[in-house]
Design a protein around this motif. Structure first.
Motif, PDB file in Angstrom:
ATOM      1  N   UNK A 152      -7.791 -27.206  30.425  1.00 55.82           N
ATOM      2  CA  UNK A 152      -9.197 -26.670  29.534  1.00 55.82           C
ATOM      3  C   UNK A 152      -9.384 -25.453  30.212  1.00 55.82           C
ATOM      4  N   UNK A 153      -9.253 -24.994  31.442  1.00 59.44           N
ATOM      5  CA  UNK A 153      -9.223 -23.578  32.033  1.00 59.44           C
ATOM      6  C   UNK A 153      -8.692 -22.679  31.252  1.00 59.44           C
ATOM      7  N   UNK A 154      -7.176 -22.996  31.359  1.00 64.54           N
ATOM      8  CA  UNK A 154      -6.291 -22.099  30.626  1.00 64.54           C
ATOM      9  C   UNK A 154      -6.698 -21.904  29.103  1.00 64.54           C
TER      10      UNK A 154
ATOM     11  N   UNK B  79     -11.088 -23.346  22.275  1.00 61.36           N
ATOM     12  CA  UNK B  79     -12.230 -24.338  22.595  1.00 61.36           C
ATOM     13  C   UNK B  79     -11.819 -25.667  22.216  1.00 61.36           C
ATOM     14  N   UNK B  80     -11.899 -26.454  23.285  1.00 61.32           N
ATOM     15  CA  UNK B  80     -11.706 -27.907  22.941  1.00 61.32           C
ATOM     16  C   UNK B  80     -12.432 -28.823  22.313  1.00 61.32           C
TER      17      UNK B  80
ATOM     18  N   UNK C   9      -9.269 -27.077  19.177  1.00 63.53           N
ATOM     19  CA  UNK C   9      -8.217 -27.572  20.161  1.00 63.53           C
ATOM     20  C   UNK C   9      -8.252 -28.961  20.581  1.00 63.53           C
ATOM     21  N   UNK C  10      -7.098 -29.448  20.749  1.00 59.24           N
ATOM     22  CA  UNK C  10      -6.816 -31.063  21.040  1.00 59.24           C
ATOM     23  C   UNK C  10      -6.008 -31.169  22.343  1.00 59.24           C
ATOM     24  N   UNK C  11      -6.189 -31.780  23.055  1.00 57.75           N
ATOM     25  CA  UNK C  11      -5.415 -32.326  24.429  1.00 57.75           C
ATOM     26  C   UNK C  11      -4.968 -33.701  24.123  1.00 57.75           C
ATOM     27  N   UNK C  12      -3.781 -33.852  24.261  1.00 58.81           N
ATOM     28  CA  UNK C  12      -3.067 -35.179  24.284  1.00 58.81           C
ATOM     29  C   UNK C  12      -2.000 -35.166  24.930  1.00 58.81           C
TER      30      UNK C  12
ATOM     31  N   UNK D 203     -16.016 -33.341  28.323  1.00 54.01           N
ATOM     32  CA  UNK D 203     -17.574 -32.905  28.019  1.00 54.01           C
ATOM     33  C   UNK D 203     -18.067 -31.482  28.295  1.00 54.01           C
ATOM     34  N   UNK D 204     -17.861 -31.073  29.429  1.00 59.83           N
ATOM     35  CA  UNK D 204     -18.116 -30.004  30.133  1.00 59.83           C
ATOM     36  C   UNK D 204     -17.751 -28.943  29.041  1.00 59.83           C
ATOM     37  N   UNK D 205     -16.384 -28.996  28.489  1.00 56.95           N
ATOM     38  CA  UNK D 205     -15.937 -27.914  27.390  1.00 56.95           C
ATOM     39  C   UNK D 205     -16.565 -28.132  26.119  1.00 56.95           C
TER      40      UNK D 205
END
Lengths: 462, 462
Positions: free
Chosen positions: A158-160, A167-168, A91-94, A198-200
């Protein structure tokens, strides 16, 4: 720039011609190598090693492995491959309004593009975080801590995602959003985001394709504005890197590169890192240093921002002026109170400027942000010329539409008389209730033309 | 080519330096335009129009719309986007062992790459058709109609996919498979495949990145070997297009381009089609014409293939010689009967040749195919030199391993004495029972060094 009839234009937008159009030193380096040898990178060549060494000296130590490719798109695509291979996450957060390139994998993570495709545009593995825009975004200049507030948004995403078993792999952002509207994230935002990512098990990708190579003046890279305690895991570079020559680069850590190598899949790029591209890249770095283009970006950038801030006092159409070095945005609004984007007005101005042989563009989700990203040899005189023209155009526009001038305030009603076609004007982004008095006060405190003020709302200073 | 000590090498593999390393005409065109203007393609420039016009004259009329990009990977990625946008279909049929580029979307459709990732490598929307290899494939030279047999395989794939509710966006294939093992598909295969793919609402993408620009000699494009009645819907170009300069192109029909435009998504490529790239592209086309490089490809290519075929009579290690113009493959086998790939022997030969300052490569799924794709200025003397060296090396290898020479036959038993490490040698591809007498007869009839023979098994003639 000159057109086919020899007419001269002032170029305020060409961040590709970074050290100046047709710089003789760059051409000389290109020709010298072209005459000797240009071939694909199955053949080792000293230029490649020399350029990699030189480029990595501009970066924090842990960013030590270079992959040379041909365009910002190739760079960002490879960055995603590196990130996904690293821990096997997908997964990617943008950021909202982000643009990261034109290949399929990047359209997928570019809301600037996929939002145009309707609801089906966003893929399941993509998570969109609020753009850290303290003028138009969710948390504004009156917020006590917008950096943490925007980073918490990423934390929640990230939590959601993890709750749904996802997984990020990466958070990706331009160090300053360019197409997204010349957005300068508040200092400390990237550090917090990196901590959560990083935690994820994900990595932080800083996209410097539009904003790198000294444009911000006091640093070589945009991400360095966040502070020395921030180092991305992957940095992508492009546009200015070869002064127009098609080349780009991904730099990462040894750890991430080794995980990529461990897949067993050889990475090969025919043109990437060829001897001519590397010779050109080296020449561009030489010119930036020799001509003190970072110093010029500070001096001219500060002056340009100062001139524009003076215009802001005068013109109700200017809602915000933000800039670092020669990366500057002017947010045009129909109304200071509601911050309704003045899209048609922005388009009007850039077309009128073109008639006067000045090249400027308008961008952002509402295309109402005047976007300055000139070649780095831009001068004080150039800055004065373009701002004087903008002053005249704004004055004429405000007279025609009956907007009050002088005190920086107008009302929505007055704009009903506007004479020009609104085109793609949108106003669906204004949803947050804010304290405008505090907001204005904060913006005034954060005038970007000074270097030594206290910045309570953490807007990065020039 | 010369190394850093001035030592001269004969380059038999560099299809990027298409018109010859550091060709002065190409450099001259590059410098002239670099000194004048190089900028991104938001600025219109005559070179772009002129180059597009010139390039499309080499193609069938309906292929009239050019998208200029920076690499073969960018071209193939865009081709997929065009194909998917055309009817909204998503699935792709690709050939076994195919390689189409290094960006994420192309790793997905390149079995040459994704097979290395294990079973998870192949995505659901990807369908792998048999490679139309009439020497090692499912249908061989003894088959009465391999073109139709291989096309029927694609037809079955389409039927299966449609049964599962999937829809075919594209069939993609190199006009001749290069990394896949220098495979020349039997004439008529593409026509039939196109018929089935069109019926399914998909498009035919001909990947000419490695094989285009006159390499095959009598035609400018590899797909033209299939006959005048075959026109792909999309053609992608790369490597040789700029003689080493990073550039590439996608050419398609007006209908497909209009469907792409109708999505509302602007396509923008920063470096693609810049004035310098276009000037270089034009110069490359000029040199191909002026220096009669297609004529040279026919003459030298025929001579090279003739020399190699003579070696085949002599050396049991040579299982097959196939070639069109300056695209030639030599399939090395441990045993003529079982056609077991002689991987280690191929590696041995290319390393030994390198010691003798001749650059050649080995490719294909078993890395046992000697792959010739020299610059187009390759001479008769060059051809003689490399073949003489190969002759010597094969003789030495066969003497060391005890293989019989002279009659082109050996037994597996004899190869048990082989002295060199087999490395990545694989033998899992030999599964089909074939009639070797017919096979040999057919191959002899199809000796590629003549131009006027009857070709009963439809192998394309030089």
């Amino acid at each position: 720039m000159y057109d086919e009839n020899g007419e001269k234009y002032l170029d305020c937008i060409n961040n590709v011609a970074h050290v100046g159009h047709s710089h003789p030193d760059v051409i000389k380096a290109a020709v010298k190598q072209m005459e000797l040898l240009n071939t694909n990178s199955r053949f080792l060549h000293d230029n490649l090693v020399q350029y990699a060494k030189r480029l990595t000296t501009t970066l924090p130590e842990k960013l030590s492995i270079c992959y040379f490719v041909n365009s910002g798109s190739e760079a960002n695509d490879l960055a995603l491959r590196l990130a996904r291979q690293y821990r096997g996450h997908q997964d990617v957060i943008t950021l909202d309004h982000a643009y990261h390139g034109h290949v399929s994998s990047l359209i997928d993570i570019s809301p600037y593009k996929f939002n145009q495709l309707g609801k089906e545009g966003k893929k399941e593995f993509v998570h969109v975080a609020h753009s850290p825009d303290i003028y138009r975004g969710k948390y504004r200049e009156d917020h006590p801590d917008p950096a943490n507030a925007y980073a918490d948004d990423v934390k929640k995403i990230i939590e959601e995602a993890e709750k749904s078993g996802r997984k990020i792999a990466a958070f990706i952002a331009e160090s300053m959003q360019s197409c997204g509207g010349q957005i300068i994230p508040p200092a400390g935002y990237f550090q917090k985001v990196a901590e959560y990512v990083h935690k994820a098990g994900g990595v932080f990708i800083a996209d410097e394709v539009q904003v790198g190579f000294g444009r911000v003046g006091k640093h070589f890279w945009g991400f360095q504005l966040q502070g020395k305690d921030f180092v991305p895991d992957i940095v992508t570079m492009g546009k200015p890197i070869g002064n127009g020559h098609p080349m780009s680069c991904v730099v990462t850590t040894r750890e991430i590169a080794e995980a990529f190598g461990a897949s067993g899949l050889e990475y090969f790029n025919t043109f990437g890192g060829n001897p001519v591209s590397c010779a050109i890249g080296l020449a561009v770095l030489d010119v930036i240093e020799k001509d003190d283009l970072q110093g010029n970006a500070i001096r001219v950038g500060n002056y340009l921002t100062e001139l524009l801030n003076k215009q802001k006092e005068k013109h109700p159409l200017i809602g915000d002026v933000r800039g670092i070095g020669l990366f500057v945005g002017v947010d045009l609004v129909k109304d200071q109170l509601t911050r309704t984007p003045a899209t048609a007005e922005a388009q009007h101005i850039i077309y009128k400027l073109k008639e006067q042989r000045i090249l400027l563009s308008a961008d952002g989700p509402h295309r109402n942000i005047l976007k300055f990203k000139p070649p780095m040899c831009f001068t004080m005189e150039d800055a004065k010329l373009v701002v004087d023209q903008i002053d005249e155009l704004l004055t004429a526009l405000e007279e025609a539409t009956g907007a009050r001038t002088g005190n920086g305030r107008s009302t929505t009603a007055q704009h009903k008389k506007k004479m020009i076609n609104e085109g793609n004007s949108q106003s669906d982004c204004i949803g947050e209730s804010i304290n405008h008095i505090n907001g204005t006060a904060c913006r005034q405190k954060n005038g970007l033309y000074t270097d030594n003020r206290t910045v309570p709302c953490k807007r990065i200073r020039t």
